[in-house]
Design an enzyme around this catalytic site. Structure first.
Site, mmCIF file in Angstrom:
data_model
loop_
_atom_site.group_PDB
_atom_site.id
_atom_site.type_symbol
_atom_site.label_atom_id
_atom_site.label_comp_id
_atom_site.label_asym_id
_atom_site.label_seq_id
_atom_site.Cartn_x
_atom_site.Cartn_y
_atom_site.Cartn_z
ATOM 1 N N GLU A 165 -6.715 16.374 -24.522
ATOM 2 C CA GLU A 165 -6.143 16.867 -24.468
ATOM 3 C C GLU A 165 -7.167 18.140 -24.445
ATOM 4 O O GLU A 165 -6.400 18.842 -25.149
ATOM 5 C CB GLU A 165 -5.314 17.240 -25.459
ATOM 6 C CG GLU A 165 -3.731 15.909 -25.649
ATOM 7 C CD GLU A 165 -2.311 15.665 -26.220
ATOM 8 O OE1 GLU A 165 -2.606 16.933 -27.652
ATOM 9 O OE2 GLU A 165 -1.978 15.454 -26.587
ATOM 10 N N GLU A 273 -1.039 7.553 -26.777
ATOM 11 C CA GLU A 273 -0.420 8.262 -27.431
ATOM 12 C C GLU A 273 1.291 7.955 -26.994
ATOM 13 O O GLU A 273 1.704 8.889 -25.267
ATOM 14 C CB GLU A 273 -0.367 9.674 -28.133
ATOM 15 C CG GLU A 273 -1.792 9.708 -28.674
ATOM 16 C CD GLU A 273 -2.275 11.087 -29.130
ATOM 17 O OE1 GLU A 273 -1.075 11.919 -28.807
ATOM 18 O OE2 GLU A 273 -3.312 11.300 -29.759
#
Ligand SMILES: *[C@@H]1O[C@H](CO)[C@@H](O)[C@H](O)[C@H]1NC(C)=O
Ligand SMILES: *[C@@H]1O[C@H](CO)[C@@H](O)[C@H](O)[C@H]1NC(C)=O
Ligand SMILES: *[C@@H]1O[C@H](CO)[C@@H](O)[C@H](O)[C@H]1NC(C)=O
Length: 496
Positions: A165, A273
């Protein structure tokens, strides 16, 4: 005569093996190679969890420990993961200076693969998304390379994440993409120079609708159409919490959009995730109704966030300060979802070779017009060049060691109350996980022959190019048979 029948018996045994490492990549799939080199491998689906007991912020470079340094905890968790039906963990932060041999060998022998982030939350040990140039230097890269050194010899490492990210707002979407590719270039050059196989390198993206498609297109393409481009991602992970238990379905979750957006991927995709906690306990309907059904042609599975409960309240289990562990209902629910998954069995032969997608800024910007779709990468500083050429002074190069099945010594409590009996809380080790006919890496860390190992590495890198298919296949074939003969002779030697 006796020898012959023993050999036949061993061959039969070997070909019934169901765990073989390391994985390779072909086109947009992870491949688990067959033990018998004459047989094609199978597509591998990740059914995993994110694993960081203590949380990432628990990491300290001086602590002399990390999540893979306590063998008893790893014995405990190998059992818990096997019981869950997981085949992979993702680990976010490791200390490259501590010894991981026991834990990695326990996971290996239990048939559990590992995906590993190379970064840490400490300053200078990841790209600074607000100012990537300030961290793209040899201090940072020497940490990254030390992590590679520490893990490069474990056959159960699926790959490294270059970042997690990093792109998460307009400014980072503009500035950071080139740095991610530069980092991946450096990592892959280091692996090519210092590891025996071409360990894949990929990226884990935030599921921001504005950026995710652009990031994937930017990272999966080959600059100037160069098939040897080292800076591209070998796989792409998405952290997505779109499907919330009991609230979402295929239509409302956005999984249909995901399926459309990513259907032509040139590289394997996974959820790095997933597991929204808006409603708890989680029932994980997205497992059987989404990720491993409607998305199965597009994605290769994923990793549930996360194994142990930390301050942000995800977690399938609770681990107390003594190391005793308790299952949550989430764990039971995920286990029964995993049990209900029926994975397709897809032969390696039915997976198309990767197409080379030539990088095109217009394509990237069609997803998000302000994306920094610049393919002129930052130059590699000479200090980083030197590190790649000479290697970092790694004092800690991991290797598989001999471990035996064992109870971790911690109490394990069921969600419904009551303990798991000590004699049951033991992970099952398969003998087939303890050596590897593809690379010839054995328990003792020795290799069948370095030429066998090297030609296997060629196979996996050439599998991403369509032109060299025949050549790669034959090189891989000989490496594989060398490995099998070596394993056979090892077993025979030990029997006679
Ligand atoms: C998802 O996309 C694939 C193409 O990659 C397609 O075959 C499949 O039908 C799609 N799934 C759904 C549920 O729409
Ligand atoms: C890409 O970045 C390089 C280096 O900063 C710069 O020289 C070049 O002008 C940029 N290209 C475009 C198309 O913006
Ligand atoms: C590696 O160690 C040697 C000897 O201690 C030293 O001379 C050299 O500068 C070190 N190299 C790096 C890249 O740290």
């Amino acid at each position: 005569m006796k020898l012959l029948s023993t050999a036949k018996f061993l061959i039969a045994l070997l070909s019934s093996a169901n765990a073989l490492i390391p994985l390779e990549i072909k086109g947009n799939r992870f491949i688990k190679p067959a033990v018998d080199a004459k047989e094609a491998g199978e597509v591998f689906f990740i059914m995993g969890v994110d694993y960081q007991p203590g949380g990432s912020s628990d990491y300290s470079s001086s602590s002399n420990s990390d999540v893979l340094s306590d063998a008893d905890a790893c014995y405990r968790d190998a059992y818990v993961l096997q019981e869950l039906g997981a085949n992979t963990v993702r680990i976010y932060t490791v200390n490259p200076d501590v010894n991981h041999d026991k834990c990695m060998s326990i996971l290996n022998d239990a048939g559990i693969y590992v995906m590993l982030d190379v970064n840490s939350p400490l300053g200078g040990e990841s790209l600074n998304r607000a100012d990537p140039a300030s961290t793209y230097n040899s201090y940072y890269l020497s940490r990254v390379f030390k992590v590679i050194e520490a893990f490069k010899n474990y056959p159960n490492v699926i790959g490294f994440f270059s970042g997690n990210e990093i792109i998460n707002d307009d400014a980072s979407a503009k500035e950071d993409p080139r740095y991610i590719r530069a980092l991946q270039r450096d990592m892959k050059q280091y692996i090519a120079a210092h590891a025996d196989r071409s360990i894949p390198v990929g990226y884990s993206a935030a599921n921001e609708l504005d950026y995710r498609g652009a990031t994937w297109q930017y990272l999966q393409c080959n600059i100037d159409g160069d098939e040897d481009d080292e800076s591209k991602s070998d796989f792409f992970g998405l952290n997505t919490y779109e499907w919330c238990s009991g609230q979402s379905d295929w239509a409302s979750s956005g999984y249909g959009t995901l399926n459309n957006t990513f259907q032509d991927s040139a590289i394997p995709l996974l959820f790095s995730e997933y597991g929204c906690i808006a409603v708890t306990p989680r029932t994980f309907d997205e497992v059987t109704e989404g990720l491993y059904s409607g998305l199965i042609n597009t994605f290769s599975g994923g990793l549930v966030y996360e194994y142990s409960k930390e301050s942000n309240n995800y977690g399938l289990v609770d681990i107390d300060s003594d190391g005793d562990l308790q299952f949550y209902t989430d764990y039971d629910n995920l286990k029964s979802q995993f049990e209900d998954v029926s994975l397709p069995s897809i032969s390696e032969d039915d997976v198309a070779d990767a197409e080379i997608i030539k990088c095109n800024a217009k394509t990237v910007k069609s997803y998000f017009s302000s994306f920094g779709a610049n393919f002129t990468l930052p130059d590699q500083p000479s200090e980083i060049k030197d590190l790649i050429k000479n290697g970092v002074n790694a004092t800690n190069v991991g290797k598989l060691v001999d471990v035996s099945e064992k109870y971790g010594g911690y109490e394990i409590e069921l969600a419904s109350g009551g303990d798991v009996a000590t004699e049951s809380a033991i992970a099952t080790f398969s003998g087939y996980n303890t050596y590897n006919s593809q690379t010839g890496v054995t328990l003792s860390g020795t290799k069948a022959s370095s030429s066998a190992a090297k030609s296997t590495a060629t196979t996996s890198s050439s599998s991403s190019s369509s032109s060299s298919k025949a050549e790669g296949a034959s090189a891989g074939g000989s490496a594989k048979s060398t490995g099998i003969m070596f394993a056979l002779s090892l077993l025979l030697t030990s029997l006679l």
